[in-house]
Design a protein around this motif. Structure first.
Motif, PDB file in Angstrom:
ATOM      1  N   THR A   1       1.142   9.388  11.990  1.00 37.61           N
ATOM      2  CA  THR A   1       0.660   7.429  12.171  1.00 37.61           C
ATOM      3  C   THR A   1       1.246   6.923  13.606  1.00 37.61           C
ATOM      4  OG1 THR A   1       2.472   7.185  10.210  1.00 37.61           O
ATOM      5  CG2 THR A   1       0.397   7.334   9.265  1.00 37.61           C
ATOM      6  N   PRO A   2       1.350   7.387  14.072  1.00 36.03           N
ATOM      7  CA  PRO A   2       1.513   6.701  15.835  1.00 36.03           C
ATOM      8  C   PRO A   2       1.759   4.844  15.700  1.00 36.03           C
ATOM      9  CG  PRO A   2      -0.559   7.725  16.371  1.00 36.03           C
ATOM     10  CD  PRO A   2      -0.083   8.082  14.465  1.00 36.03           C
ATOM     11  N   ASP A   3       0.489   4.493  14.570  1.00 36.08           N
ATOM     12  CA  ASP A   3       0.359   3.453  14.826  1.00 36.08           C
ATOM     13  C   ASP A   3       1.845   2.613  14.535  1.00 36.08           C
ATOM     14  OD1 ASP A   3      -2.156   3.560  15.490  1.00 36.08           O
ATOM     15  OD2 ASP A   3      -3.493   3.446  13.694  1.00 36.08           O
ATOM     16  N   ARG A   4       1.627   1.202  15.137  1.00 34.27           N
ATOM     17  CA  ARG A   4       2.576   0.328  15.199  1.00 34.27           C
ATOM     18  C   ARG A   4       2.794  -0.203  13.672  1.00 34.27           C
ATOM     19  NH1 ARG A   4       4.434  -4.609  16.838  1.00 34.27           N
ATOM     20  NH2 ARG A   4       7.206  -5.143  16.548  1.00 34.27           N
ATOM     21  N   VAL A   5       1.283  -0.445  13.956  1.00 34.63           N
ATOM     22  CA  VAL A   5       1.509  -1.707  12.204  1.00 34.63           C
ATOM     23  C   VAL A   5      -0.026  -0.934  11.766  1.00 34.63           C
ATOM     24  CG1 VAL A   5      -0.017  -3.487  11.774  1.00 34.63           C
ATOM     25  CG2 VAL A   5       1.661  -3.733  13.266  1.00 34.63           C
ATOM     26  N   ARG A   6      -0.124  -0.844  10.223  1.00 35.68           N
ATOM     27  CA  ARG A   6      -0.647  -0.223   9.289  1.00 35.68           C
ATOM     28  C   ARG A   6      -0.747  -0.885   8.528  1.00 35.68           C
ATOM     29  NH1 ARG A   6      -0.647   5.578   7.963  1.00 35.68           N
ATOM     30  NH2 ARG A   6      -3.342   6.569   7.078  1.00 35.68           N
ATOM     31  N   TYR A   7      -2.257  -1.649   8.122  1.00 34.61           N
ATOM     32  CA  TYR A   7      -2.560  -1.937   6.847  1.00 34.61           C
ATOM     33  C   TYR A   7      -3.652  -0.279   5.842  1.00 34.61           C
ATOM     34  CZ  TYR A   7      -2.057  -6.058   9.036  1.00 34.61           C
ATOM     35  OH  TYR A   7      -1.883  -7.004   9.668  1.00 34.61           O
ATOM     36  N   TYR A   8      -2.929  -0.649   4.502  1.00 33.41           N
ATOM     37  CA  TYR A   8      -3.134  -0.075   3.166  1.00 33.41           C
ATOM     38  C   TYR A   8      -3.018  -0.712   1.575  1.00 33.41           C
ATOM     39  CZ  TYR A   8       1.603   1.038   1.592  1.00 33.41           C
ATOM     40  OH  TYR A   8       3.097   0.976   2.322  1.00 33.41           O
ATOM     41  N   ASP A   9      -3.783   0.353   1.397  1.00 32.70           N
ATOM     42  CA  ASP A   9      -4.207  -0.445  -0.570  1.00 32.70           C
ATOM     43  C   ASP A   9      -3.754   0.783  -1.341  1.00 32.70           C
ATOM     44  OD1 ASP A   9      -5.658  -2.831  -0.436  1.00 32.70           O
ATOM     45  OD2 ASP A   9      -6.975  -1.884   0.718  1.00 32.70           O
ATOM     46  N   ASP A  10      -2.761   0.180  -2.283  1.00 36.99           N
ATOM     47  CA  ASP A  10      -2.251   1.362  -3.432  1.00 36.99           C
ATOM     48  C   ASP A  10      -2.283   0.794  -4.754  1.00 36.99           C
ATOM     49  OD1 ASP A  10      -0.741   3.408  -4.148  1.00 36.99           O
ATOM     50  OD2 ASP A  10       0.069   3.819  -2.471  1.00 36.99           O
ATOM     51  N   LEU A  11      -1.847   1.382  -5.547  1.00 38.36           N
ATOM     52  CA  LEU A  11      -1.007   1.204  -6.953  1.00 38.36           C
ATOM     53  C   LEU A  11       0.282   0.578  -6.778  1.00 38.36           C
ATOM     54  CD1 LEU A  11      -3.721   3.233  -9.420  1.00 38.36           C
ATOM     55  CD2 LEU A  11      -4.040   0.480  -8.532  1.00 38.36           C
ATOM     56  N   TYR A  12       1.069  -0.516  -7.662  1.00 41.80           N
ATOM     57  CA  TYR A  12       2.580  -0.439  -7.783  1.00 41.80           C
ATOM     58  C   TYR A  12       2.642  -0.860  -8.895  1.00 41.80           C
ATOM     59  CZ  TYR A  12       7.184  -2.086  -7.112  1.00 41.80           C
ATOM     60  OH  TYR A  12       8.348  -1.718  -6.989  1.00 41.80           O
ATOM     61  N   ARG A  13       3.135  -0.215 -10.122  1.00 45.26           N
ATOM     62  CA  ARG A  13       3.626  -0.860 -11.785  1.00 45.26           C
ATOM     63  C   ARG A  13       2.168  -0.970 -11.979  1.00 45.26           C
ATOM     64  NH1 ARG A  13       8.565  -4.674  -9.833  1.00 45.26           N
ATOM     65  NH2 ARG A  13      10.355  -3.408  -8.971  1.00 45.26           N
ATOM     66  N   GLY A  14       1.673  -0.038 -11.541  1.00 44.46           N
ATOM     67  CA  GLY A  14       0.178  -0.288 -12.354  1.00 44.46           C
ATOM     68  C   GLY A  14      -1.004  -1.267 -11.848  1.00 44.46           C
ATOM     69  N   LEU A  15      -0.399  -1.846 -10.859  1.00 43.54           N
ATOM     70  CA  LEU A  15      -1.464  -3.442 -10.505  1.00 43.54           C
ATOM     71  C   LEU A  15      -1.509  -2.854  -8.554  1.00 43.54           C
ATOM     72  CD1 LEU A  15       0.530  -5.707 -11.651  1.00 43.54           C
ATOM     73  CD2 LEU A  15      -1.873  -5.587 -12.672  1.00 43.54           C
ATOM     74  N   ALA A  16      -2.965  -3.142  -8.860  1.00 45.75           N
ATOM     75  CA  ALA A  16      -3.679  -2.622  -7.237  1.00 45.75           C
ATOM     76  C   ALA A  16      -2.369  -4.232  -5.719  1.00 45.75           C
ATOM     77  CB  ALA A  16      -4.917  -2.947  -7.028  1.00 45.75           C
ATOM     78  N   ILE A  17      -2.544  -3.418  -4.669  1.00 43.50           N
ATOM     79  CA  ILE A  17      -1.998  -4.423  -4.213  1.00 43.50           C
ATOM     80  C   ILE A  17      -2.226  -4.074  -2.857  1.00 43.50           C
ATOM     81  CG2 ILE A  17       0.045  -4.124  -5.540  1.00 43.50           C
ATOM     82  CD1 ILE A  17       1.691  -2.153  -3.212  1.00 43.50           C
ATOM     83  N   ARG A  18      -1.902  -4.953  -2.060  1.00 41.71           N
ATOM     84  CA  ARG A  18      -2.376  -4.696  -0.375  1.00 41.71           C
ATOM     85  C   ARG A  18      -1.182  -4.641   0.107  1.00 41.71           C
ATOM     86  NH1 ARG A  18      -6.101  -2.849   3.122  1.00 41.71           N
ATOM     87  NH2 ARG A  18      -6.357  -4.000   5.007  1.00 41.71           N
ATOM     88  N   ALA A  19      -0.737  -4.005   0.997  1.00 42.52           N
ATOM     89  CA  ALA A  19       0.544  -3.596   1.928  1.00 42.52           C
ATOM     90  C   ALA A  19       0.754  -3.958   3.466  1.00 42.52           C
ATOM     91  CB  ALA A  19       1.760  -2.447   1.443  1.00 42.52           C
ATOM     92  N   VAL A  20       1.903  -3.927   4.932  1.00 41.78           N
ATOM     93  CA  VAL A  20       1.359  -3.609   5.378  1.00 41.78           C
ATOM     94  C   VAL A  20       3.287  -2.780   6.244  1.00 41.78           C
ATOM     95  CG1 VAL A  20       2.932  -5.984   6.645  1.00 41.78           C
ATOM     96  CG2 VAL A  20       1.112  -4.480   8.154  1.00 41.78           C
ATOM     97  N   ALA A  21       2.101  -1.545   6.946  1.00 37.31           N
ATOM     98  CA  ALA A  21       3.556  -0.247   7.235  1.00 37.31           C
ATOM     99  C   ALA A  21       3.735  -0.831   9.425  1.00 37.31           C
ATOM    100  CB  ALA A  21       3.435   0.138   7.368  1.00 37.31           C
ATOM    101  N   LEU A  22       4.699  -1.600   9.074  1.00 35.04           N
ATOM    102  CA  LEU A  22       5.141  -2.000  10.533  1.00 35.04           C
ATOM    103  C   LEU A  22       6.936  -0.723  10.822  1.00 35.04           C
ATOM    104  CD1 LEU A  22       5.208  -4.225  13.029  1.00 35.04           C
ATOM    105  CD2 LEU A  22       6.856  -5.368  12.019  1.00 35.04           C
ATOM    106  N   ARG A  23       6.447  -0.394  12.251  1.00 32.38           N
ATOM    107  CA  ARG A  23       7.418   0.559  12.790  1.00 32.38           C
ATOM    108  C   ARG A  23       7.794  -0.507  13.758  1.00 32.38           C
ATOM    109  NH1 ARG A  23       7.520   5.518  10.958  1.00 32.38           N
ATOM    110  NH2 ARG A  23       5.665   6.197  10.101  1.00 32.38           N
TER     111      ARG A  23
END
Length: 480
Positions: free
Chosen positions: A129-151
């Protein structure tokens, strides 16, 4: 027995149509269906657009939070630290969109700070994942979340790699915000559709007002009135229909007029020779001495009288039917006085048959509007039936009384009566009750019915007092 035709109440019922298929309702149905479909499609599209903008706004907020954390990264003695003040941590945990979860990992994926169990982004190596900023959806503690990953590079230019900063939040706040937006968009649209529907309903009603006026014009017309319908106030789209109806009325009036002229002319032509035959028969009866000749002449005289009566009734029926050329000029009159005078004229005929003919009325005056000649003709036919079919020694009573819906003119006798199954059919022309034992043409009550209808009255047959005899009643609407 002479007959009358059925009440024409069934005619108006047969002419009515199902109200659920009115033109206004059909137009509203055709307009409402596309509007509701467009409204539904618009709601789906608007919700998708609203969700996109909401996600964009919230994603930017997540990125700003990640960038704020990135500004606090420090390297001390080759170790990476995140210097987040207590106030900053409280802000992250109490964000306006809900609690934010964050995780900071080093270049070798070593834990630095945050939530250790926060899901890693898919392919969390710089090579994948060479992108500096990346958005993704996932589950955390049984709930849907929206997250951003920043390098964030560690000491840019040193070649030591980059720190991965993850910031996430639950998507419930986003969904609620999108629902509020779509609600604020859909409700006004729904109100606009409702207002438009009401406006169309009112506009169609106003547009159909001339048709309602035309319908009222037709309903208020007498069955004798076959004149052309007015088309001045009608819309252009309806005028061809009115013209076609006027042409039909004209053809109908011409046909009825021709038929009535034929009946009247034929009856007039028959009156003179029939009267001559009757006169000659009476003269021959006085002069002839032979019993056989007397018997034949009496039969001829009886047949001549029946023919004369039939001709006279045909003339009366021609005058009473719709489209008659006779001038109808209803005038205010006293029904009590008219009935009393007409009954008095029938007293000699009743005495010949030893019948007690009387008149009674609790009313001193009974005002109606009508044509005096035709009303006398109607009562004459009722009295003729009563006197003709009542046995010698019987009683016939003419009454004028007040009823709930108007004034009633009735002729009651204690004769053989009419069986209930025949009481409807006696209103048909030329229908006679079998076994009555008296001669007749079957037109008297038909004339009564036509004259009653022409005055807006209702003619009916029932049993007399104590279910004996016949009660013929004509109920007139009150006019004054």
């Amino acid at each position: 027995m002479d007959t009358a035709v059925k009440n024409n109440g069934a005619l108006s019922g047969a002419a009515r149509r199902d109200g659920s298929r009115t033109l206004r309702r059909q137009l509203m149905a055709w307009l409402a269906a596309p509007l509701l479909i467009l409204w539904s499609v618009s709601t789906i599209i608007d919700y998708d657009i609203a969700k996109r903008f909401v996600n964009l706004a919230y994603d930017r907020a997540l990125l700003e939070a990640a960038q704020d954390i990135g500004r606090q990264i420090k390297v001390i003695n080759d170790r990476i630290y995140v210097d987040l003040p207590e106030v900053a941590q409280q802000i992250l945990q109490t964000s306006g969109s809900g609690r934010l979860y964050y995780l900071v990992t080093g270049p070798d994926q070593e834990f630095v700070t945050g939530e250790p169990d926060l899901p890693r982004p898919p392919g969390d190596t710089p090579e994948e994942t060479p992108d500096r900023v990346r958005y993704y959806d996932d589950l955390y503690r049984g709930l849907a979340i929206r997250a951003v990953a920043l390098r964030v590079p560690v000491n840019p230019g040193s070649g030591r790699g980059a720190v991965l900063i993850q910031v996430s939040e639950r998507v419930t706040a986003r969904d609620e915000f999108a629902r509020q937006i779509i609600l604020r968009m859909v409700v006004p649209q729904g109100l606009l559709i409702l207002i438009a529907g009401l406006a169309v309903w009112y506009g169609v009603g106003r547009g159909l007002a001339p048709l309602s006026a035309l319908r009222q014009e037709i309903q208020n017309r007498s069955h004798r009135d076959l004149s052309a319908l007015p088309e001045d106030q009608a819309p252009q789209e309806v005028r061809p229909l009115i013209r076609a109806m006027n042409e039909l009325l004209q053809r109908l009036a011409t046909t009825i007029s021709a038929q009535q002229r034929f009946i009247a002319d034929a009856a007039h032509q028959l009156r003179t020779p029939v009267a001559g035959i009757k006169t000659q028969t009476e003269l021959a009866l006085r002069q002839s001495q032979s019993d056989d000749a007397q018997k034949a002449l009496k039969l001829l005289h009886t047949a001549t009288e029946q023919t004369t009566r039939l001709v006279n009734q045909l003339l009366s029926l021609a005058r009473a039917e719709p489209g008659s050329e006779r001038s109808w000029n209803p005038v205010p009159l006293d029904l009590v006085s008219l009935a009393r005078d007409t009954t008095t004229e029938w007293v000699p005929r009743a005495l010949e048959r030893n019948i007690d003919l009387g008149f009674e009325s609790p009313l001193a005056v009974a005002r109606i509007e009508g044509e005096p000649f035709m009303l006398r003709e109607m009562l004459n036919n009722l009295l003729d039936n009563a006197v003709r079919y009542t046995q010698p020694g019987g009683q016939v009573t003419v009454r004028v009384t007040a009823v709930s819906n108007g004034l009633a003119l009735s002729v009651e006798d204690n004769g053989p009566g009419i069986p209930p199954p025949e009481r409807e059919r006696v209103f048909e022309r030329f229908h006679r009750v079998l076994g009555s034992g008296a001669d007749g043409c079957g037109l008297g009550l038909a004339i009564v019915r036509e004259i009653a209808l022409s005055h807006g009255a209702d003619a009916s047959i029932a049993s007399g007092a104590s279910d004996n005899g016949t009660l013929a009643r004509v109920v007139f609407p009150r006019t004054v």
